[in-house]
Design a protein around this motif. Structure first.
Motif, PDB file in Angstrom:
ATOM      1  N   CYS A 103      -2.176   4.851   9.471  1.00  0.00           N
ATOM      2  CA  CYS A 103      -1.407   3.715   8.956  1.00  0.00           C
ATOM      3  C   CYS A 103      -0.950   2.783  10.077  1.00  0.00           C
ATOM      4  O   CYS A 103      -0.966   1.558   9.908  1.00  0.00           O
ATOM      5  N   THR A 115      -4.000   0.746  10.921  1.00  0.00           N
ATOM      6  CA  THR A 115      -4.411  -0.155   9.845  1.00  0.00           C
ATOM      7  C   THR A 115      -3.366  -1.227   9.575  1.00  0.00           C
ATOM      8  O   THR A 115      -3.706  -2.386   9.306  1.00  0.00           O
ATOM      9  N   LEU A 174      -2.045   2.414   1.794  1.00  0.00           N
ATOM     10  CA  LEU A 174      -2.726   1.149   2.082  1.00  0.00           C
ATOM     11  C   LEU A 174      -2.630   0.203   0.880  1.00  0.00           C
ATOM     12  O   LEU A 174      -2.368  -0.994   1.040  1.00  0.00           O
TER      13      LEU A 174
END
Length: 266
Positions: free
Chosen positions: A122, A125, A37
Motif C-alpha cells: 500500500c 501503491t 486499493l
C-alpha cells in the motif's frame, strides 16, 4: 513459564497452517490489498497529502486487525463447541481467559506477518513518500495502534459471550466490522454522516484512536502534548469501557450457559 509454553504452542500451530496453506494466505493478503486499493481510489484519497493518505492506511490497518479482534474469540468458541471440546477447555488447569489471551497474542503476531506485506504494498501503491515513512515515530504510533486494538478486543469478548448463548454470532461480528469501516471516520468524514452515526462513532475506540494518531503526527510526535489531549483521554476511557464491558458480558453469558447446562451444546 506455562503461559509462554501455551503461547509458543499457538504460534507453532499457526505457523504450521501458514506453511501448509501459504498459497491460500498469499491470495488472502492480495484480496485485502485490492480492497484497500479500491477504497483508496473510490473515496478519492489519492489527491490528499501524505498525512491524509497515511492516516487512511493506518485506519484501514486497524480495521484489518479489528475484524479479527471482534470475531476471533467468537470463532474459537463456535469451533470448540462444534467439536464438543468447549467444556473441556473451561475445566482445564489454565483458565479460559488465559487460553484466549494466548490465542489472541498468536493471532496478532500472525496478522502482523501478513499485515507488513499488505502495508508495504500500500505504501508503494499509494505513493506515500519514503522520507515521510522514515520521519514517523513508530514506537508511539504502534502503542496507540495496539491500545486502540485492545478496545476492539473488548467488543470481541462481548460478541464471544453472545456466541456461548446463541451459538452463531458471525453476523453480529460482521455488523460491527462494517460499522468500524464506514462509520468511524476512516473513509467517510463524520460531518457527512447522520447525527445518529456520529454519536455511535464517538462510542467506539477506533474513532478516538484515529484522532489521537492524527494529533500525534501533526504535533511532530511530541507525546507530552498528546497524553494531555482530549482525544487521548477519550481513547483511554473508551478502551477501558469496552474491555470491562466485554469481559462482563462474557462472564454473564458463561455463567448463564453453565446454569442451563448448554455450555457444550451446538
Amino acid at each position: 513459564m506455562r503461559n509462554l509454553k501455551l503461547l509458543g504452542a499457538e504460534i507453532v500451530k499457526i505457523m504450521g497452517d501458514l506453511k501448509a496453506y501459504w498459497f491460500n494466505y498469499l491470495f488472502g493478503n492480495l484480496n485485502v490489498f485490492f480492497l484497500f486499493l479500491g477504497i483508496f481510489y473510490a473515496f478519492q484519497k489519492s489527491n490528499g497529502t501524505a498525512i491524509d493518505t497515511f492516516n487512511l492506511l493506518i485506519g484501514l490497518m486497524i480495521w484489518y486487525y479489528g475484524v479479527h479482534a471482534i470475531d476471533l474469540i467468537a470463532i474459537i468458541i463456535e469451533e470448540e463447541a462444534e467439536e464438543g471440546t468447549l467444556e473441556q477447555i473451561f475445566v482445564t488447569r489454565s483458565s479460559f481467559i488465559k487460553v484466549l489471551f494466548n490465542r489472541i497474542m498468536s493471532q496478532i503476531i500472525f496478522d502482523t506477518i501478513k499485515g507488513v506485506f499488505v502495508f508495504v504494498l500500500c505504501v508503494i501503491t499509494f505513493k506515500i513518500p519514503f522520507s515521510f515513512i522514515k520521519s514517523i515515530n513508530w514506537l508511539w504510533t504502534l502503542i496507540i495502534f495496539f491500545l486502540t486494538l485492545s478496545g476492539l478486543y473488548g467488543i470481541g469478548y462481548a460478541v464471544a459471550g453472545l456466541s456461548i448463548i446463541y451459538k452463531k454470532t458471525t453476523a453480529v461480528a460482521g455488523t460491527c466490522s462494517n460499522l468500524l469501516l464506514f462509520f468511524t471516520g476512516i473513509i467517510i468524514d463524520l460531518d457527512k454522516l447522520p447525527k445518529a452515526f456520529i454519536y455511535l462513532s464517538k462510542v467506539l475506540p477506533l474513532h478516538w484512536g484515529m484522532n489521537t494518531l492524527n494529533d500525534l503526527i501533526r504535533n511532530d510526535f511530541q507525546l507530552f502534548k498528546i497524553v494531555r489531549s482530549s482525544n487521548f483521554i477519550y481513547l483511554i476511557i473508551s478502551c477501558l469501557f469496552w474491555i470491562l464491558f466485554g469481559v462482563f458480558i462474557f462472564k454473564i453469558c458463561e455463567e448463564k450457559a453453565r446454569i442451563k447446562g448448554t455450555l457444550n451444546q451446538y
